[in-house]
Design a protein around this motif. Structure first.
Motif, PDB file in Angstrom:
ATOM      1  N   PHE A 195       5.296 -64.530  14.367  1.00  0.00           N
ATOM      2  CA  PHE A 195       6.285 -64.798  13.321  1.00  0.00           C
ATOM      3  C   PHE A 195       6.172 -63.830  12.145  1.00  0.00           C
ATOM      4  CE2 PHE A 195       5.488 -68.909  15.392  1.00  0.00           C
ATOM      5  CZ  PHE A 195       6.782 -69.221  15.799  1.00  0.00           C
ATOM      6  N   CYS A 196       5.222 -62.899  12.220  1.00  0.00           N
ATOM      7  CA  CYS A 196       4.983 -61.973  11.117  1.00  0.00           C
ATOM      8  C   CYS A 196       5.808 -60.701  11.293  1.00  0.00           C
ATOM      9  CB  CYS A 196       3.498 -61.633  11.023  1.00  0.00           C
ATOM     10  SG  CYS A 196       3.102 -60.548   9.639  1.00  0.00           S
ATOM     11  N   SER A 197       6.858 -60.595  10.509  1.00  0.00           N
ATOM     12  CA  SER A 197       7.717 -59.408  10.461  1.00  0.00           C
ATOM     13  C   SER A 197       8.004 -59.133   8.990  1.00  0.00           C
ATOM     14  CB  SER A 197       9.024 -59.638  11.214  1.00  0.00           C
ATOM     15  OG  SER A 197       8.779 -59.989  12.547  1.00  0.00           O
ATOM     16  N   SER A 211      -3.933 -67.853  11.756  1.00  0.00           N
ATOM     17  CA  SER A 211      -3.336 -66.527  11.648  1.00  0.00           C
ATOM     18  C   SER A 211      -2.873 -66.022  13.017  1.00  0.00           C
ATOM     19  CB  SER A 211      -4.353 -65.552  11.045  1.00  0.00           C
ATOM     20  OG  SER A 211      -3.830 -64.249  11.013  1.00  0.00           O
ATOM     21  N   ALA A 212      -3.699 -66.206  14.022  1.00  0.00           N
ATOM     22  CA  ALA A 212      -3.334 -65.773  15.369  1.00  0.00           C
ATOM     23  C   ALA A 212      -2.128 -66.546  15.886  1.00  0.00           C
ATOM     24  CB  ALA A 212      -4.521 -65.946  16.316  1.00  0.00           C
ATOM     25  N   THR A 219     -13.092 -69.370  10.403  1.00  0.00           N
ATOM     26  CA  THR A 219     -12.709 -69.603  11.800  1.00  0.00           C
ATOM     27  C   THR A 219     -11.335 -70.254  11.893  1.00  0.00           C
ATOM     28  OG1 THR A 219     -15.040 -69.867  12.381  1.00  0.00           O
ATOM     29  CG2 THR A 219     -13.420 -70.680  13.963  1.00  0.00           C
ATOM     30  N   THR A 220     -11.108 -71.282  11.094  1.00  0.00           N
ATOM     31  CA  THR A 220      -9.814 -71.965  11.099  1.00  0.00           C
ATOM     32  C   THR A 220      -8.703 -71.019  10.678  1.00  0.00           C
ATOM     33  OG1 THR A 220     -10.900 -74.060  10.603  1.00  0.00           O
ATOM     34  CG2 THR A 220      -8.535 -73.934  10.186  1.00  0.00           C
ATOM     35  N   ILE A 268       0.094 -64.496   7.833  1.00  0.00           N
ATOM     36  CA  ILE A 268      -1.117 -65.142   7.338  1.00  0.00           C
ATOM     37  C   ILE A 268      -2.283 -64.185   7.528  1.00  0.00           C
ATOM     38  CG2 ILE A 268      -2.701 -67.082   7.607  1.00  0.00           C
ATOM     39  CD1 ILE A 268      -0.328 -68.717   8.647  1.00  0.00           C
ATOM     40  N   SER A 269      -3.031 -63.978   6.447  1.00  0.00           N
ATOM     41  CA  SER A 269      -4.206 -63.103   6.538  1.00  0.00           C
ATOM     42  C   SER A 269      -5.439 -63.849   6.042  1.00  0.00           C
ATOM     43  CB  SER A 269      -3.994 -61.822   5.735  1.00  0.00           C
ATOM     44  OG  SER A 269      -3.722 -62.112   4.387  1.00  0.00           O
ATOM     45  N   CYS A 270      -6.589 -63.449   6.562  1.00  0.00           N
ATOM     46  CA  CYS A 270      -7.860 -64.075   6.234  1.00  0.00           C
ATOM     47  C   CYS A 270      -8.838 -62.989   5.770  1.00  0.00           C
ATOM     48  CB  CYS A 270      -8.463 -64.750   7.459  1.00  0.00           C
ATOM     49  SG  CYS A 270      -7.310 -65.771   8.387  1.00  0.00           S
TER      50      CYS A 270
END
Length: 141
Positions: free
Chosen positions: A86-88, A80-81, A74-75, A97-99
Motif C-alpha cells: 500500500f506504500c506509494s 510495516s511488511a 518486531t511488531t 510505515i517505517s520502523c
C-alpha cells in the motif's frame, strides 16, 4: 582491590542508565503542515518493551497525515511488511510505515552518524569504555 574494581564496574553499569529508555515522537494523524516533529511531541518509550519508533505516512484526498508512536521493533516490522503493497508515496490512498530504533528517528530527518556510533548507544559506549579501562588497570596492578 578486586572488590573495589567490581564495585566500580557495577556502579558504572548502573549509572549508564541500562536499560535505556528510547525517545520517539508521538502523535496521532497530524497534517502536512505539522508533522509533529517538535519537542512537545517527544515521549519516553516503555523500557524493554517499546524498543522502536514507528512512523506512518498516510496520503488522503485531503492531504498527507502522520502518525508517530513508540512500538515493539518486531511488531513494527510485521505491520510495516503487511502494508508494503500500500506504500506509494504521493499517491492518494498510500500508507507507508517505517520502523527505526535510534532516539527520535521517526522525526523529519534523523541526524547523520557514523555506522560505528549507531551500533551502541552513547551511555552504553561510555560504560563499556570505563569497564575496559578498569579491567586494563587491574591487569597492570
Amino acid at each position: 582491590m578486586n572488590v573495589l574494581v567490581y564495585a566500580t564496574l557495577y556502579g558504572c553499569l548502573i549509572a549508564s542508565g541500562l536499560p535505556l529508555q528510547l525517545q520517539c515522537y508521538h502523535c496521532e494523524e497530524y497534517s502536512l503542515d505539522n508533522d509533529c516533529s517538535s519537542p512537545q511531541f517527544i515521549v519516553n518509550c516503555t523500557a524493554n518493551i517499546q524498543n522502536a519508533c514507528q512512523k506512518e505516512v498516510l496520503v488522503g484526498s485531503d492531504g498527507v497525515s502522520y502518525r508517530k508512536v513508540c512500538a515493539s521493533f518486531t511488531t513494527c516490522l510485521i505491520v510495516s511488511a503487511g502494508y508494503q503493497s500500500f506504500c506509494s508515496p504521493g499517491k492518494v490512498g498510500s500508507v507507508c510505515i517505517s520502523c527505526c530504533n535510534t532516539p527520535l528517528c521517526n522525526g523529519p530527518r534523523p541526524p547523520r552518524i557514523s555506522a560505528a556510533e549507531s551500533l551502541t548507544p552513547a551511555p552504553q559506549r561510555t560504560a563499556l569504555s570505563l569497564v575496559i579501562a578498569l579491567l586494563l588497570i587491574t591487569d597492570l596492578v
